[in-house]
Enzyme design. Structure first.
Site, short mmCIF file in Angstrom:
data_model
loop_
_atom_site.label_atom_id
_atom_site.label_comp_id
_atom_site.label_asym_id
_atom_site.label_seq_id
_atom_site.Cartn_x
_atom_site.Cartn_y
_atom_site.Cartn_z
N SER A 147 0.81 -1.22 0.00
CA SER A 147 0.00 0.00 0.00
C SER A 147 0.84 1.27 0.00
O SER A 147 1.94 1.31 0.57
CB SER A 147 -0.93 0.02 1.21
OG SER A 147 -1.86 -1.03 1.15
N GLY A 207 -4.21 1.76 -2.60
CA GLY A 207 -4.58 0.76 -1.61
C GLY A 207 -5.16 -0.46 -2.30
O GLY A 207 -4.44 -1.38 -2.68
N GLU A 265 -2.92 -15.59 1.89
CA GLU A 265 -3.21 -14.36 2.62
C GLU A 265 -4.65 -14.35 3.12
O GLU A 265 -4.92 -14.05 4.29
CB GLU A 265 -2.96 -13.14 1.74
CG GLU A 265 -3.26 -11.82 2.45
CD GLU A 265 -3.01 -10.61 1.58
OE1 GLU A 265 -2.98 -9.50 2.12
OE2 GLU A 265 -2.86 -10.78 0.35
N GLN A 295 -35.76 -13.98 25.35
CA GLN A 295 -35.79 -14.42 23.96
C GLN A 295 -34.95 -13.55 23.04
O GLN A 295 -34.28 -14.06 22.13
CB GLN A 295 -37.24 -14.44 23.45
CG GLN A 295 -37.38 -15.05 22.06
CD GLN A 295 -38.82 -15.05 21.59
OE1 GLN A 295 -39.37 -14.00 21.26
NE2 GLN A 295 -39.45 -16.23 21.56
N LYS A 327 -0.98 -1.33 -16.27
CA LYS A 327 -0.55 -0.76 -14.99
C LYS A 327 -0.05 -1.83 -14.02
O LYS A 327 0.63 -1.53 -13.04
CB LYS A 327 -1.69 0.02 -14.34
CG LYS A 327 -2.88 -0.82 -13.89
CD LYS A 327 -3.94 0.07 -13.25
CE LYS A 327 -5.11 -0.74 -12.71
NZ LYS A 327 -6.12 0.15 -12.08
#
Length: 380
Positions: free
Chosen positions: A127, A132, A241, A278, A179
């Site tokens: 990041s 991000g 991950e 309840q 990119k």
């Protein structure tokens, strides 16, 4: 928990659970280990676990580890998380180590993987202030120079860099193609000249950092894998991950549920335990059901990854990350509500679990990104 455990796995779970109960089972112990909750990692406790052979659970035996499976790793993660062991460095270490194992040179593998099994910590940095969820927007650059690269730029939200040995850095080395092309992974020592590590204060304490690179030299030998191909290399590690983050948060959710259940069984109002009303009884039932479902999902996907370790389970791993992190946040919020003022008090620990889970739906790919990935796998 998995539907059925072998004797070996049952022994592992019991050993880890007993260790956590003994070493960090009380709030007083955890406060001492974490500077009253400000630090999420205690290296002394971490190295005790290394001495028991647990930190090398996912490291191949060739490099001093146990070479166990994804199912075993998820069991360990759940139990340490349930036991509130302050070893935040383990998650990032396993993620980084897997990249070195898959793409690193033999020298890199021996340095990192053998270190992991002995209790060393590794970090990974993707990041940036302007990048991000959109990893392809990275601008921190590594420019060619004699014998290596010069790194310049800023990284942010780098977990555990302040006590790690190395940072697995993703930096831009080229602009050709899409990119996502031109990104390269580097092994950067945390004491490298020109690197400044600055902590970021968060509601969870000191855990993440800004990294500032100013003409930081890294040699050619620091490249991990193929230059310019970091994006493809990162994609190969998505299973691990997301499973790690899912297992960790499922462990927190289970602990929050058990603490809440114990409270509503004991706390009396209007002449009876509040859990008998309840409105609370049904909330407990819903949480228990959701936890069981999440556990089965985690177990099934972990077993599938063990059966096909080279396959990327984009849909399933994203489902695990989405379900377990969102559930953990929900259970801790419910726990705080049902415990009333005591849930808000630091004495009881629910607020600490809430602080830990809130960020889990953001890091490692936000819940929105996970939903987008899942949707794309259905052709949407």
């Amino acid at each position: 928990m998995p539907r059925a455990l072998s004797d070996e796995r049952r022994d592992l779970v019991k050993a880890v659970r007993d260790f956590c109960r003994r070493e960090c089972g009380t709030k007083e112990q955890r406060d001492k280990l974490t500077a009253n909750g400000q630090e999420q990692h205690n290296q002394q406790l971490y190295e005790k676990m290394a001495g028991l052979g647990w930190l090398g659970i996912a490291v191949p035996e060739t490099y001093g580890g146990a070479g166990l499976s994804m199912v075993d790793l998820c069991l360990f993660l759940q139990e340490t998380s349930y036991g509130q062991a302050p070893i935040s460095g383990f998650g990032t270490t396993v993620i980084a180590a897997a990249a070195y194992e898959r793409f690193g040179t033999e020298e890199q593998k021996r340095l990192v993987l053998e270190g992991v099994a002995k209790g060393r910590v590794e970090a990974i940095s993707m990041s940036e202030p302007g990048a991000g969820s959109d990893v392809g927007a990275l601008t921190c650059r590594a420019d060619r120079t004699d014998g290596g690269y010069l790194v310049n730029g800023q990284k942010t939200w780098c977990s555990n860099a302040h006590f790690a040995d190395h940072i697995l850095l993703i930096a831009r080395t080229g602009r050709d193609g899409t990119k996502h092309d031109g990104l390269t992974q580097f092994m950067v020592p945390t004491d490298a000249e020109g690197l400044r590590i600055s902590g970021i204060d968060t509601m969870g304490g000191r855990d993440v950092n800004d990294l500032y690179f100013t003409d930081t030299f890294v040699p050619d030998s620091a490249v991990v894998g193929t230059p310019g191909q970091a994006w493809n290399q990162l994609m190969a590690g998505l299973n691990l991950e997301r499973m790690i983050l899912g297992a960790l948060m499922l462990g927190v959710a289970r602990r929050a549920f058990d603490d809440t259940l114990a409270y509503v069984r004991q706390r009396e109002q209007f002449g009876r335990p509040i859990g008998s009303f309840q409105s609370l009884k049904h909330r407990v039932a819903d949480m228990a059901t959701e936890l069981a479902c999440a556990g089965l999902l985690l177990d099934d996907v972990a077993a599938a990854i063990d059966a096909e370790p080279d396959r990327v389970f984009a849909r399933e791993a994203s489902m695990v990350k989405l379900k377990c992190t969102e559930l953990a946040k929900h259970v801790t919020l419910e726990g705080m509500q049902m415990m009333g003022g005591y849930g808000y008090a630091t004495e009881y620990g629910m607020e600490a679990m809430l602080r830990r889970t809130v960020v889990s739906t953001v890091y490692g790919g936000t819940s929105e990104i996970q939903r987008d990935i899942i949707g794309k796998t259905y052709g949407l």
